[in-house]
Design a protein around this motif. Structure first.
Motif, PDB file in Angstrom:
ATOM      1  N   VAL A 184      10.139   6.344   1.032  1.00 49.17           N
ATOM      2  CA  VAL A 184       9.056   5.631   1.704  1.00 49.17           C
ATOM      3  C   VAL A 184       9.541   4.308   2.303  1.00 49.17           C
ATOM      4  CG1 VAL A 184       6.804   4.533   1.426  1.00 49.17           C
ATOM      5  CG2 VAL A 184       7.283   6.684   0.252  1.00 49.17           C
ATOM      6  N   GLU A 211       2.203   1.840  -3.394  1.00 53.28           N
ATOM      7  CA  GLU A 211       1.185   2.201  -4.381  1.00 53.28           C
ATOM      8  C   GLU A 211       0.788   3.664  -4.209  1.00 53.28           C
ATOM      9  OE1 GLU A 211      -2.055  -0.533  -4.003  1.00 53.28           O
ATOM     10  OE2 GLU A 211      -1.094  -2.007  -5.312  1.00 53.28           O
ATOM     11  N   ALA A 212       0.619   4.062  -2.947  1.00 51.99           N
ATOM     12  CA  ALA A 212       0.268   5.457  -2.682  1.00 51.99           C
ATOM     13  C   ALA A 212       1.370   6.371  -3.219  1.00 51.99           C
ATOM     14  CB  ALA A 212       0.069   5.674  -1.179  1.00 51.99           C
ATOM     15  N   ALA A 213       2.626   5.978  -3.002  1.00 55.09           N
ATOM     16  CA  ALA A 213       3.740   6.789  -3.489  1.00 55.09           C
ATOM     17  C   ALA A 213       3.725   6.873  -5.011  1.00 55.09           C
ATOM     18  CB  ALA A 213       5.060   6.203  -3.002  1.00 55.09           C
ATOM     19  N   ALA A 214       3.377   5.751  -5.662  1.00 60.19           N
ATOM     20  CA  ALA A 214       3.370   5.733  -7.127  1.00 60.19           C
ATOM     21  C   ALA A 214       2.271   6.633  -7.677  1.00 60.19           C
ATOM     22  CB  ALA A 214       3.187   4.300  -7.633  1.00 60.19           C
ATOM     23  N   THR A 215       1.082   6.624  -7.034  1.00 58.69           N
ATOM     24  CA  THR A 215       0.006   7.487  -7.536  1.00 58.69           C
ATOM     25  C   THR A 215       0.318   8.952  -7.261  1.00 58.69           C
ATOM     26  OG1 THR A 215      -1.254   7.300  -5.487  1.00 58.69           O
ATOM     27  CG2 THR A 215      -1.775   5.732  -7.219  1.00 58.69           C
ATOM     28  N   LEU A 216       1.244   9.199  -6.325  1.00 59.66           N
ATOM     29  CA  LEU A 216       1.688  10.583  -6.086  1.00 59.66           C
ATOM     30  C   LEU A 216       2.874  10.922  -6.981  1.00 59.66           C
ATOM     31  CD1 LEU A 216       1.347  10.549  -2.211  1.00 59.66           C
ATOM     32  CD2 LEU A 216      -0.067  11.815  -3.809  1.00 59.66           C
ATOM     33  N   ARG A 217       3.110  10.065  -7.963  1.00 60.55           N
ATOM     34  CA  ARG A 217       4.104  10.282  -8.999  1.00 60.55           C
ATOM     35  C   ARG A 217       5.544  10.206  -8.508  1.00 60.55           C
ATOM     36  NH1 ARG A 217       2.435  13.934 -13.750  1.00 60.55           N
ATOM     37  NH2 ARG A 217       3.307  12.068 -14.692  1.00 60.55           N
ATOM     38  N   ALA A 218       5.768   9.348  -7.524  1.00 61.64           N
ATOM     39  CA  ALA A 218       7.145   9.098  -7.108  1.00 61.64           C
ATOM     40  C   ALA A 218       7.676   7.922  -7.930  1.00 61.64           C
ATOM     41  CB  ALA A 218       7.199   8.753  -5.624  1.00 61.64           C
ATOM     42  N   SER A 219       8.841   8.092  -8.531  1.00 65.45           N
ATOM     43  CA  SER A 219       9.432   7.009  -9.293  1.00 65.45           C
ATOM     44  C   SER A 219       9.812   5.886  -8.325  1.00 65.45           C
ATOM     45  CB  SER A 219      10.678   7.499 -10.019  1.00 65.45           C
ATOM     46  OG  SER A 219      11.689   7.771  -9.089  1.00 65.45           O
ATOM     47  N   PRO A 220       9.986   4.651  -8.820  1.00 68.11           N
ATOM     48  CA  PRO A 220      10.343   3.548  -7.916  1.00 68.11           C
ATOM     49  C   PRO A 220      11.578   3.872  -7.070  1.00 68.11           C
ATOM     50  CG  PRO A 220       9.813   2.703 -10.090  1.00 68.11           C
ATOM     51  CD  PRO A 220       9.786   4.199 -10.194  1.00 68.11           C
ATOM     52  N   ARG A 253       0.772  -1.227   0.000  1.00 66.81           N
ATOM     53  CA  ARG A 253       0.000   0.000   0.000  1.00 66.81           C
ATOM     54  C   ARG A 253       0.818   1.301   0.000  1.00 66.81           C
ATOM     55  NH1 ARG A 253      -5.162   1.030   0.792  1.00 66.81           N
ATOM     56  NH2 ARG A 253      -5.297  -0.602  -0.754  1.00 66.81           N
ATOM     57  N   PRO A 254       1.783   1.443   0.917  1.00 60.49           N
ATOM     58  CA  PRO A 254       2.531   2.720   0.902  1.00 60.49           C
ATOM     59  C   PRO A 254       3.237   2.960  -0.430  1.00 60.49           C
ATOM     60  CG  PRO A 254       3.011   1.488   2.899  1.00 60.49           C
ATOM     61  CD  PRO A 254       2.244   0.569   1.999  1.00 60.49           C
TER      62      PRO A 254
END
Lengths: 227, 103
Positions: A140, A124-133, A121-122
């Motif tokens: 995170v 996925e949340a980071a990805a939808t906030l446009r953080a690259s892997p 979850r964290p």
């Protein structure tokens, strides 16, 4: 009295070995732990078993194979010819290599557990906030897994300090080079120098207790919700 | 360009665990669109596919911009999609303060 330097040399050497080993293990172990926690590959448990192998393997077995590998006729000698070091056996570098393998499970396992604990979850949340892997990993995953990193580092350090069998096999007993604490104690007892053995042994006892205690206190602190 | 390519056009067909999703719809690029249906019908799965969190065979185009096309293997990763996503459960970052979670 006996020269203090004779006692200091193995202590310094042990601390240097444990520090370098812990640092290398954090660098090497983190990607391995990450992969073990996230990968869906079916053979990942086989890799996990290899990492955990030193837990059950007699240190002498590991030391024996390392001796063969790093010796003048082992695979290392092929590489070593270019570096100018034909054999790594009985050197400080060999101790570092041996310690890294030997203490690997103590560092990888807590970090892997920490990575698995917070789930998808964290990230996925980071990805939808446009953080690259890469960004999500550092901002995170690593902060969330901090307790795992601390436990892994402390355990890896302490386990390296306490190692005996592997060092005995690949290190020999060269003062200032490969004569670490545990070997020095063994040496003193063998030669009936009880006073020196007492000082080092009791020091180790106090050190080990302090490490375990501080880790427990630290874990309790981290487990408490943030103020 | 067809009219559908100017809006949002979605087509998903695939299996996720034991759940089989088969959906196709077109949505205009303006206003508010609601997706409703009984529980377990795939609303969340569709939204997750749009955000790129799940990858099901299909095609997804936003205003002529292709985000996913199974046939050609195009797939934009979630962090490359300009979408805002509110999870069903609170998904705060435990290691950050309230202020840093918001900013």
């Amino acid at each position: 009295m006996f020269p203090l330097d004779e006692l200091w040399s193995p202590i310094r050497l042990t601390l240097a070995l444990a520090s370098i080993t812990t640092l290398l293990l954090l660098i090497i172990g983190t990607p391995i732990a990450w992969w073990l926690a996230r990968s869906k590959a079916r053979w990942k448990e086989a890799v996990a078993a290899v990492v955990a192998l030193p837990l059950v393997l007699p240190p002498t077995v590991l030391g024996f194979y390392l001796l063969l590998a790093l010796g003048p006729n082992g695979p290392w000698s092929l590489v070593g010819r270019f570096v100018g070091l034909r054999s790594l056996a009985f050197t400080f570098e060999a101790l570092v290599i041996g310690s890294v393998i030997y203490s690997m499970p103590f560092v990888v396992q807590p970090i892997r557990n920490a990575f698995e604990a917070f789930g998808e979850r964290p990230l996925e949340a980071a990805a939808t906030l446009r953080a690259s892997p890469w960004d999500a990993f550092w901002s995170v995953a690593v902060p969330l897994a901090r307790p795992g990193f601390m436990t892994g580092a402390v355990l890896g350090f302490a386990h390296t300090v306490g190692e005996f069998g592997v060092v005995l096999m690949i290190g020999g007993n060269i003062p200032g080079q490969t004569k670490v604490l545990s070997i020095a104690i063994y040496d003193y007892v063998e030669s009936l120098q009880w006073a020196q053995a007492h000082i080092l042994a009791f020091g180790m006892l106090v050190f080990s207790f302090a490490v375990i205690l501080s880790m427990m206190v630290l874990e309790k602190r981290i487990a408490r919700p943030r103020a | 360009m067809t009219s559908s390519e100017r809006g949002i056009s979605a087509r998903y067909e695939g299996v996720l665990g034991t759940f089989k999703l088969d959906a196709q719809f077109e949505v205009p690029m303006r206003g508010v669109t609601a997706l409703f249906g009984p529980s377990g019908c795939g609303k969340t799965t569709i939204l997750r596919c749009i955000a790129g969190l799940n990858r099901l065979p299909g095609r997804f185009v936003v205003g002529g911009d292709c985000w996913q096309d199974h046939a050609t293997g195009i797939f934009r990763e979630p962090y490359q999609r300009p979408v805002g996503y509110v999870f069903q459960e609170a998904s705060l970052f435990a290691h950050l303060s309230v202020r840093r979670n918001l900013l």
